[in-house]
Design an enzyme around this catalytic site. Structure first.
Site, PDB file in Angstrom:
ATOM      1  N   ARG A 120      -0.420   8.129  10.112  1.00 58.34           N
ATOM      2  CA  ARG A 120      -0.013   6.952  11.149  1.00 58.34           C
ATOM      3  C   ARG A 120      -1.210   6.312  11.934  1.00 58.34           C
ATOM      4  O   ARG A 120      -1.017   4.979  12.229  1.00 58.34           O
ATOM      5  CB  ARG A 120       1.061   7.702  11.737  1.00 58.34           C
ATOM      6  CG  ARG A 120       2.126   8.286  10.987  1.00 58.34           C
ATOM      7  CD  ARG A 120       3.329   8.485  11.882  1.00 58.34           C
ATOM      8  NE  ARG A 120       2.961   9.283  13.165  1.00 58.34           N
ATOM      9  CZ  ARG A 120       3.068  10.449  13.241  1.00 58.34           C
ATOM     10  NH1 ARG A 120       2.929  11.241  12.117  1.00 58.34           N
ATOM     11  NH2 ARG A 120       2.758  11.129  14.342  1.00 58.34           N
ATOM     12  N   ALA A 170       1.084  -1.192  -0.066  1.00 59.54           N
ATOM     13  CA  ALA A 170      -0.064   0.117  -0.096  1.00 59.54           C
ATOM     14  C   ALA A 170       0.806   1.188   0.111  1.00 59.54           C
ATOM     15  O   ALA A 170       1.994   1.197   0.823  1.00 59.54           O
ATOM     16  CB  ALA A 170      -0.981   0.045   1.129  1.00 59.54           C
ATOM     17  N   GLY A 206       0.947  11.046   3.162  1.00 66.80           N
ATOM     18  CA  GLY A 206       0.624  11.864   4.331  1.00 66.80           C
ATOM     19  C   GLY A 206       0.614  10.895   5.663  1.00 66.80           C
ATOM     20  O   GLY A 206      -0.047  10.312   5.972  1.00 66.80           O
ATOM     21  N   LYS A 240     -21.748  11.618   8.744  1.00 65.63           N
ATOM     22  CA  LYS A 240     -20.344  11.767   9.209  1.00 65.63           C
ATOM     23  C   LYS A 240     -20.048  13.123   9.393  1.00 65.63           C
ATOM     24  O   LYS A 240     -19.856  13.899  10.426  1.00 65.63           O
ATOM     25  CB  LYS A 240     -19.383  10.936   8.730  1.00 65.63           C
ATOM     26  CG  LYS A 240     -18.155  10.915   9.633  1.00 65.63           C
ATOM     27  CD  LYS A 240     -17.058  11.979   9.114  1.00 65.63           C
ATOM     28  CE  LYS A 240     -15.923  11.982  10.326  1.00 65.63           C
ATOM     29  NZ  LYS A 240     -14.748  12.584   9.947  1.00 65.63           N
TER      30      LYS A 240
HETATM   31  N1  NAD Z   1      -7.167  14.038  12.476  1.00 64.42           N
HETATM   32  C1  NAD Z   1      -8.215  13.512  12.541  1.00 64.42           C
HETATM   33  O1  NAD Z   1      -9.193  13.519  13.665  1.00 64.42           O
HETATM   34  C2  NAD Z   1      -8.946  13.178  11.314  1.00 64.42           C
HETATM   35  C3  NAD Z   1      -9.904  12.288  11.135  1.00 64.42           C
HETATM   36  C4  NAD Z   1     -10.679  11.733   9.987  1.00 64.42           C
HETATM   37  C5  NAD Z   1     -10.327  12.781   8.777  1.00 64.42           C
HETATM   38  N2  NAD Z   1      -9.039  13.275   8.909  1.00 64.42           N
HETATM   39  C6  NAD Z   1      -8.743  13.997   7.712  1.00 64.42           C
HETATM   40  O2  NAD Z   1      -7.355  13.366   7.329  1.00 64.42           O
HETATM   41  C7  NAD Z   1      -6.536  14.506   6.555  1.00 64.42           C
HETATM   42  C8  NAD Z   1      -5.329  14.561   7.186  1.00 64.42           C
HETATM   43  O3  NAD Z   1      -5.625  15.004   8.649  1.00 64.42           O
HETATM   44  P1  NAD Z   1      -4.560  15.007   9.678  1.00 64.42           P
HETATM   45  O4  NAD Z   1      -5.026  15.407  10.980  1.00 64.42           O
HETATM   46  O5  NAD Z   1      -3.886  13.698   9.621  1.00 64.42           O
HETATM   47  O6  NAD Z   1      -3.459  16.338   9.031  1.00 64.42           O
HETATM   48  P2  NAD Z   1      -1.883  16.295   9.536  1.00 64.42           P
HETATM   49  O7  NAD Z   1      -1.492  17.487   9.287  1.00 64.42           O
HETATM   50  O8  NAD Z   1      -1.302  15.516  10.872  1.00 64.42           O
HETATM   51  O9  NAD Z   1      -1.232  15.216   8.384  1.00 64.42           O
HETATM   52  C9  NAD Z   1      -1.218  15.899   6.965  1.00 64.42           C
HETATM   53  C10 NAD Z   1       0.074  15.268   6.418  1.00 64.42           C
HETATM   54  O10 NAD Z   1       0.017  15.271   4.816  1.00 64.42           O
HETATM   55  C11 NAD Z   1       1.416  15.673   4.541  1.00 64.42           C
HETATM   56  N3  NAD Z   1       1.301  16.370   3.277  1.00 64.42           N
HETATM   57  C12 NAD Z   1       1.120  17.640   2.967  1.00 64.42           C
HETATM   58  N4  NAD Z   1       1.437  17.858   1.737  1.00 64.42           N
HETATM   59  C13 NAD Z   1       1.876  16.633   1.197  1.00 64.42           C
HETATM   60  C14 NAD Z   1       2.137  16.234  -0.342  1.00 64.42           C
HETATM   61  N5  NAD Z   1       2.122  17.044  -1.266  1.00 64.42           N
HETATM   62  N6  NAD Z   1       2.612  15.161  -0.276  1.00 64.42           N
HETATM   63  C15 NAD Z   1       2.446  14.126   0.682  1.00 64.42           C
HETATM   64  N7  NAD Z   1       2.105  14.500   1.796  1.00 64.42           N
HETATM   65  C16 NAD Z   1       1.755  15.767   2.124  1.00 64.42           C
HETATM   66  C17 NAD Z   1       1.910  16.613   5.744  1.00 64.42           C
HETATM   67  O11 NAD Z   1       3.260  16.833   5.772  1.00 64.42           O
HETATM   68  C18 NAD Z   1       1.158  15.627   6.995  1.00 64.42           C
HETATM   69  O12 NAD Z   1       2.259  14.896   7.515  1.00 64.42           O
HETATM   70  C19 NAD Z   1      -7.443  15.566   6.200  1.00 64.42           C
HETATM   71  O13 NAD Z   1      -8.094  15.690   5.147  1.00 64.42           O
HETATM   72  C20 NAD Z   1      -8.233  15.386   7.664  1.00 64.42           C
HETATM   73  O14 NAD Z   1      -9.636  16.063   7.425  1.00 64.42           O
HETATM   74  C21 NAD Z   1      -8.559  13.720   9.980  1.00 64.42           C
HETATM   75  O1  44H Z   2      -9.926  17.551   9.888  1.00 65.92           O
HETATM   76  P1  44H Z   2     -10.622  18.652   9.701  1.00 65.92           P
HETATM   77  O2  44H Z   2     -10.018  19.977   9.713  1.00 65.92           O
HETATM   78  O3  44H Z   2     -11.711  18.628   8.565  1.00 65.92           O
HETATM   79  O4  44H Z   2     -11.850  18.699  10.737  1.00 65.92           O
HETATM   80  C1  44H Z   2     -11.186  18.801  12.052  1.00 65.92           C
HETATM   81  C2  44H Z   2     -11.750  17.711  13.011  1.00 65.92           C
HETATM   82  O5  44H Z   2     -13.129  18.041  13.108  1.00 65.92           O
HETATM   83  C3  44H Z   2     -11.567  16.498  12.360  1.00 65.92           C
HETATM   84  O6  44H Z   2     -10.072  16.138  12.119  1.00 65.92           O
HETATM   85  C4  44H Z   2     -12.267  15.244  13.188  1.00 65.92           C
HETATM   86  O7  44H Z   2     -11.064  15.129  14.352  1.00 65.92           O
HETATM   87  C5  44H Z   2     -12.420  13.934  12.517  1.00 65.92           C
HETATM   88  O8  44H Z   2     -12.818  14.190  11.397  1.00 65.92           O
HETATM   89  C6  44H Z   2     -12.913  12.836  13.252  1.00 65.92           C
HETATM   90  O9  44H Z   2     -13.256  11.837  12.583  1.00 65.92           O
END
Ligand code: NAD
Ligand code: 44H
Length: 395
Positions: free
Chosen positions: A15, A5, A9, A213
């Protein structure tokens, strides 16, 4: 042969969620990122830990069998890996999809395997894989676009697990909530069948899952974040302890519940139970999720298909109530010039330099003719007037 896979990001959800479940499903995971520190940490370790935290205590899983490539410096390696992988996932943020599409398009183009690559974007956005698919088509030679489905299949997903910003000394380890949901469309895989990943709930019709969601978890979460920010709360849990904010979150979720129940085959009782689960989840004091993380990127969050304007527009079309959603929208507009958040700076600029109607169009993408539009313009006008009174004149 071992399944491989490629995950774009290596951040929190990458992770702490996607890689964890790909690992559990028996995949070798190749992380692709552009941050040198994340890449070198992944390259220099053989494992990291994902710890689920809840009032039942903590459970730790160890993630192994991964590699990492920096796509900024080693693009051809990424292309080679994609050409021989089974699945590509990403969790980079919806605004980054256009930047990862060119390298994915090249990797797909180089494939010779009879089974198409599965591509699943794991972002908080409606139709994120469709968006990525379009960018990939735009980066594929015209005469190769028609045969793209022979080389790759694209499935939208809804992904749910709260992964807060991690402590600076945590390295690659991630502390997350126990709850998770990962729904992915099964139909795009056709005769090839979908990949075998036990954590995924395969569905033929994703819209009810992603709308429920986004318009419950993320609408409630963002409401708590924006009201919390303005009332000086540090975390979402702290915001929800405040009975005023908690009441507002409930009012907002009552409005979105009426849309979810009206539109999808979800009963009022089932949605109510879902709402209660979500309020409990986002109140989790063990997560230490900051209002700044949850409120991040306010311009994305006030856009047309997103968590406030998306449901409010649909409710307006159906004659439903949307006043509480407009309250959240207003608080999102007041999330300006927040340290470390570029969009919050841009938001302040847009509000300062445009008339209420122009700013409303630019921010929300609503048509002037839409029945929600005048209500949105009024909110924009109020926020602009308050900013002006506070001594920052608008043009
Ligand atoms: N954190 C949460 O609770 C959560 C839950 C559900 C969904 N999401 C979604 O997941 C996505 C990421 O969120 P996150 O919280 O992990 O953010 P994050 O900032 O922790 O991780 C994003 C990662 O993407 C990398 N990145 C940026 N540009 C890149 C590129 N061009 N190529 C490869 N990697 C690149 C960044 O360096 C970073 O490591 C968002 O769309 C968010 O809405 C987050
Ligand atoms: O990641 P965003 O910025 O779209 O929204 C922030 C949080 O609401 C989001 O990361 C939640 O923690 C997540 O969507 C839970 O599943």
């Amino acid at each position: 042969m071992e399944k491989k896979a490629i995950h774009f990001g290596g951040g929190n959800i990458g992770r702490g969620f996607v890689a964890e479940f790909l690992h559990t499903a028996g995949y070798e995971v190749v992380f692709v990122d552009v941050m040198d520190n994340i890449i070198s940490a992944l390259q220099n370790t053989k494992s990291y830990q994902v710890t689920e935290v809840s009032d039942e205590g903590e459970t730790t899983k160890t993630i192994t069998n991964y590699r990492a490539i920096n796509s900024k410096t080693n693009e051809s390696d990424v292309i080679n890996e994609i050409s021989t992988a089974s699945i590509v996932t990403c969790a980079v943020g919806p605004n980054i999809l256009k930047f990862i599409a060119p390298v994915i398009a090249k990797g797909i183009d180089a494939r010779t395997d009879a089974t198409p690559l599965a591509v699943v974007a794991c972002e908080n956005a409606i139709g994120a894989t469709d968006t990525l698919h379009q960018f990939i088509k735009d980066n594929t030679a015209q005469d190769r676009v028609g045969s793209l489905p022979d080389r790759a299949r694209f499935a939208n997903s809804a992904i749910d697990r709260i992964v807060p910003a991690q402590a600076p000394d945590s390295g690659l380890n991630v502390r997350i909530e126990k709850f998770y949901e990962w729904a992915v469309e099964s139909t795009p895989f056709g005769e090839f069948g979908h990949p075998e990943i036990p954590a995924i709930h395969w569905v033929s019709h994703l819209e009810p899952y992603i709308e429920r969601k986004l318009f419950t978890v993320n609408t409630g979460h963002a409401t708590a974040a924006y009201y919390g920010y303005h009332l000086g709360k540090k975390t979402i849990a702290e915001a929800l302890k405040d009975t005023y904010i908690r009441g507002i979150v409930r009012d907002v979720l009552q409005e979105t519940a009426s849309l979810i129940v009206d539109k999808h085959e979800i009963s009022a009782a089932e949605q109510q139970e879902y709402v209660e689960t979500i309020i409990t989840r986002i109140s989790n004091p063990y997560l230490e999720d900051t209002v700044e993380r949850v409120g991040r990127a306010p311009m994305r969050k006030v856009s047309r298909k997103e968590r406030f304007i998306g449901p409010a527009a649909q409710l307006a079309e159906r004659g439903g109530k949307f006043q509480s959603l407009l309250g959240s929208f207003e608080m999102a507009l007041r999330f300006q010039n927040v340290e470390g958040d570029e969009e919050s700076v841009e938001l302040a600029k847009v509000l300062k330099e445009n008339s209420p109607a122009d700013a409303a169009i630019r921010l929300t993408g609503l048509d002037r003719e839409h029945s929600l539009f005048p209500h949105v313009v009024k909110v924009v006008d109020d926020v602009q007037s308050d900013t002006k009174e506070a001594g920052q004149p608008r043009i």
